[in-house]
Design an enzyme around this catalytic site. Sequence first.
Site, PDB file in Angstrom:
ATOM      1  CE  LYS A  60      -3.920  -1.801   2.704  1.00 15.45           C
ATOM      2  NZ  LYS A  60      -4.979  -1.606   1.709  1.00 15.45           N
ATOM      3  NE  ARG A 104     -11.252  -9.800  -2.042  1.00 19.30           N
ATOM      4  CZ  ARG A 104     -11.661  -8.923  -2.950  1.00 19.30           C
ATOM      5  NH1 ARG A 104     -12.123  -9.331  -4.112  1.00 19.30           N
ATOM      6  NH2 ARG A 104     -11.634  -7.630  -2.686  1.00 19.30           N
TER       7      ARG A 104
END
Length: 502
Positions: A281, A355
């Site tokens: 990120k 996920r």
Amino acid sequence: MPADVILDPPVSAWTTGSDLAAVLADPAEDRVLVVPLSAGATAEEAAALTAAGLDPADVLDTHEPERTAGAVTRVSLRPGAHPARRLLLVGVGDGTLDAWRSAGAEVGRATRGLAAAVHALGSPAADVLAAWVEGCVLGGWTSPRWTKDGPVAGVDPVGSAVVVADTDEADDLVRRAVVVSRAQLVARGLAVTPANIKNPAWMAAQARTLADRHGLDVTVWDEKALASEGFGGLLAVGAGSASPPRLVRVDHTPPSAVPTTPRVVLVGKGITFDTGGLQIKPSDGMLAMKTDMSGSAIVLAVVAACAELDVPVRVTALLALAENAVDGASYRPGDVVTQYGGTTVEIGNTDAEGRIVMADALAYADEQLDPDVLLDIATLTGAARIALARVMAPLFATDDALADALVRAGESSGETVWRMPLADAYRRALDSDVADLTHIADGVGGGAVTAALFLREFVGQRRWAHLDIAGTGRSDVDAGVNAKGGTGFGTRLLLRWLEETR
Ligand code: BES
Ligand code: MN
Ligand code: ZN
């Protein structure tokens, strides 16, 4: 002790009374009398002011208090002349539940550090009383601090709080509201704990401590157990971290349980820090990522509160814990990971790690726990925040009745959720050339929807709901019931819903 600051957040000693004059006649030092003000003057507020030895008309003329929700007017009272040291007039505006809750939050803030408060509430409806107390507890909270003397609680909330209300079963309502909001504080404390302290093993230790306190059963899978049972998603995401992943299961079994008692399984995303992995990120986006384990903190706090609230269904919390870090051993884009139960997934982006860990826990719940309802909560997608911003969370569900019940619980708890579609039109985007599934739907858009579609692949035929709290899970400001940092959003909603599930 670190555990106690987080798992045992300071909360006022709450009691109830029915006779304001009698409560005020009891001598107390440094007491504040709290009087809510509706949009128009009421007999109840006049009675409260009179009981404090004041002339209502005079107070209102002199101070012209605002009556909008959360507006606070402070009035000092002359020592000796009044049964309270000061008066706190608090607007509750139009009198909605949200207005009472946010007014309560301002009272919580305004009374921090004081000795005693008396709340002159008149005869509020049961849900109003609960919302007010929840607001007070939440607004009174400040983050713990990690100081040179170790972890310490923030500013204490007011020492004692007496609710004077002519409401049936006020005692029980106050007790439950305190349990619910205190659970949310536990979730917040875990969420704000720095990631150099709260690795997956630390979270598992907190779960053990809390579960032991409430007499709940705990199971912890360490990395060896995860490997031998095939939790390939947790292992892949956790591979790049010096702190290995964990799966934690905490079970609440009501004393009244019979074989047919329903079971709800709650799965929480527990990424103790999300660097993004190899697809790292940018620094701005990484700053807040210690709260990426909020879902796991919430399901833990909720299952513990279920014991205190005697929730009559079986509730199992699963905490999917890993750190998404950068290392030579990190999982890579293009890897094919085998999830629990055997489904293979082509990794599209190492920053979509949530996920992957959730899929393992959901598949485990479906295959091993036979849940009547399977629900997960996760700081899953930036897209959720773009879609619904910071006060509402996207809800996805395979069952209309379940979705409706959650929407209703959201409305009454003040944690609003908005149902979004599990749009089959986008499902094809999860097809992979090299595995059973690919894990991000590139170029499709609707990132919260496609993430939910991915999770749906792992829940079998269960009645399933998914809450994406990436937008609501953090607050940048001290406002309303929130303090800067993790919000614990979903704790009240889930407890409200569970209390109503039979
Ligand atoms: N933890 C983030 C989601 C998030 C973003 C939570 C902002 C709170 C605030 C999640 O793991 C993530 O990085 N998601 C990616 C997915 C993408 C790579 C498909 C995102 O939303 O950008
Ligand atoms: Mn991520
Ligand atoms: Zn994440």
